[in-house]
Design a protein around this motif. Structure first.
Motif: not given
Length: 422
Positions: A283, A315-317, A319-320, A322-323, A371, A421
Motif C-alpha cells: 500500500a 486495499r480498499e482504503s 483505492t479510495n 487514489l480515486k 467502498g 474492490q
C-alpha cells in the motif's frame, strides 16, 4: 506468477549498493597508495629534480583513472560469466589497461622506483575477473613479486642516504594492494551469489506452491467429479422406474457441485492471501508511486493482525485515496489498542465531502460510497466497525476490529475471498 515483494526489491538494490561501496573502497585504497608515492617523491633526497613531482602526480592520476575504468568493466564481466555468456574485453577495459601502462611508466620515472611499476601491475592483475581458484594464485604470486622488488630496492636506500624504515608505511600499502583489491571484489561476488541463491530459493518455493495447488485441485475436483458422475448415472437409471429416487440423486449431485465449488473457492482464498505486513508495504509503495508522501506507523505485535479481514480493508482504503484524494500526503497506521486492532488511513483530501469548510478543523462525517459500505459489511460480520470523517484538512478512514474476531463469512457460508474492490 507473483510480483516481487518490496523487501526483495530493496535487497536487489542493496546488492547494487554493495558493489558501489566495494568499488569506492578500492579506489580509496589506491588513492592512499598514490599519496604515499607523491609524498615519497617530494621528500626523498635523491629525487630533487623539479620535474619528478609533476610526473609522479600525473602517474598517480592515470592509475586512479585506470582503476575506475577497470572496475566499471569488472561488474558486467562477472555478471556475464555467471550467466554463462561470453564477455569480450570492452573499450573501457582496453582503455583502462592503456592508462595502467601509462601510469606505471610515469610513476616509475617520477619516483625512480621499480616498486611503483610492480604495484600498478599487481593491481591490474588483482582486478581481473579470474575464476576463484586462479584468482588467489595470481594474487599470491603478485604479492610475492612485489615483496621481492621492495626487498631488493630497499637495499639501495643506504647508499642514497635514506633511512631503512622510511619506506615502511608505503611498502606496507603497496604490498597489501593486490590482496586488499582481490578480497574486496571476492566479497562482493559472495554477496552476489547469496542474492542469486535467494532468487533461486524463491523460484523453487513458487514452483512447490504451484505443484501443491495442482495436487490439491486434482484431489478436490477428481473426487467430486467422480461422485457427481456416479450420482447422475444412477439418476439416469432410476428416472423411468422411480422418479422420486432419481430426483434425490440429482439433488445429491447438485450438493456435490456446491461442495466442489466451495472447496475450490476456499482453496483459491488460501493461496491468494497475502501477509498483512506485505499488504501495508504494498500500500505504501503504491501510494508513493502515485506521487504521495507516505508515512507509515506499524505498532509492536501487529504482525499477528488478521490479514483475511484487514487485507481487503487496506486495499480498499488505498483505492479510495487514489480515486478521490486531492492532496499529496498520506499516513498509514496499524496499532493494537487493548483488545482491538486499529487501522487508520489519513490523506490530505480537504474536498472529500461534508459540510465543514476547508481548514476549520471541525470533524464532519461523510456520505458513504460503495467502498465504505463494503468495508462496513465485511467488518460487521467480524464484530468490527469502520468510521470515516473529514476535519476540513484531512480525510480519515478508521477501522476497529476485535482481536478475537470471528472468521469472515461470505453469503454462501464460505470464507470470503480477499480480492473484492469497490
Amino acid at each position: 506468477m507473483s510480483t516481487p515483494r518490496i523487501g526483495e526489491i530493496a535487497l536487489a538494490r542493496g546488492v547494487t549498493a554493495t558493489w558501489w561501496y566495494t568499488a569506492v573502497g578500492v579506489l580509496v585504497f589506491v588513492g592512499f597508495t598514490i599519496s604515499f608515492w607523491v609524498l615519497w617523491t617530494w621528500a626523498a633526497p635523491n629525487l630533487d629534480a623539479t620535474w619528478r613531482l609533476p610526473v609522479t602526480v600525473a602517474g598517480g592520476l592515470a592509475w586512479l583513472a585506470s582503476a575506475m575504468l577497470l572496475l566499471l568493466d569488472y561488474r558486467p564481466s562477472v555478471l556475464a560469466v555467471r550467466d554463462g555468456e561470453a564477455h569480450r574485453p570492452s573499450s573501457l577495459h582496453l582503455l583502462g589497461l592503456g592508462l595502467a601502462a601509462v601510469s606505471a611508466a610515469l610513476l616509475g620515472v617520477g619516483a625512480a622506483s621499480f616498486v611503483a611499476v610492480a604495484a600498478v601491475i599487481a593491481f591490474v592483475l588483482s582486478v581481473r575477473p579470474w575464476t576463484p581458484g586462479v584468482r588467489w594464485r595470481v594474487v599470491v604470486g603478485a604479492t610475492i613479486a612485489v615483496a621481492l622488488v621492495i626487498f631488493f630496492e630497499a637495499r639501495t636506500f643506504g647508499e642514497q642516504g635514506i633511512p631503512g624504515n622510511a619506506f615502511a608505511a608505503p611498502g606496507l600499502f603497496i604490498l597489501m594492494t593486490p590482496s586488499m583489491t582481490a578480497f574486496s571484489l571476492w566479497w562482493w561476488e559472495i554477496v552476489l551469489e547469496l542474492d542469486r541463491a535467494r532468487a533461486a530459493e524463491s523460484q523453487l518455493a513458487a514452483t512447490r506452491e504451484r505443484l501443491r495447488l495442482a495436487n490439491d485441485v486434482h484431489d478436490l475436483q477428481g473426487h467430486h467429479l467422480q461422485v457427481i458422475a456416479l450420482q447422475l448415472e444412477l439418476a439416469e437409471r432410476l428416472i423411468a422406474k422411480d422418479p422420486a429416487a432419481a430426483a434425490e440423486q440429482i439433488r445429491a449431485a447438485q450438493g456435490a457441485v456446491n461442495e466442489a465449488r466451495a472447496g475450490t473457492r476456499a482453496l483459491a482464498t488460501s493461496f491468494r492471501g497475502v501477509p498483512l505486513p506485505d499488504e501495508l508495504e504494498n500500500a505504501a509503495d503504491l501510494l508513493r508511486a502515485a506521487g504521495h508522501d507516505v508515512r507509515m506507523h506499524v505498532g509492536a505485535g501487529t504482525a499477528s493482525a488478521p490479514a483475511d479481514v484487514l487485507g481487503p480493508i487496506v486495499r480498499e482504503s488505498v483505492t479510495n485515496v487514489l480515486k478521490h484524494g486531492d492532496g499529496n500526503r498520506a499516513r498509514i497506521e496499524l496499532t493494537r489498542d487493548g483488545d482491538v486492532w486499529v487501522y487508520r488511513m489519513v490523506n490530505d483530501a480537504a474536498g472529500h465531502g461534508g459540510s465543514a469548510a476547508a481548514g476549520d478543523g471541525v470533524r464532519t462525517d461523510v456520505a458513504w460510497g460503495s467502498g465504505l459500505t463494503g468495508m462496513g459489511e465485511r467488518l460487521e460480520a467480524s464484530g468490527g466497525d469502520v468510521e470515516a470523517w473529514n476535519d476540513g484538512t484531512s480525510f480519515t478512514v478508521q477501522v476497529r476490529l476485535p482481536v478475537g474476531h470471528a472468521p469472515v463469512v461470505g453469503t454462501s457460508g464460505l470464507p470470503a475471498t480477499t480480492g473484492e474492490q469497490a
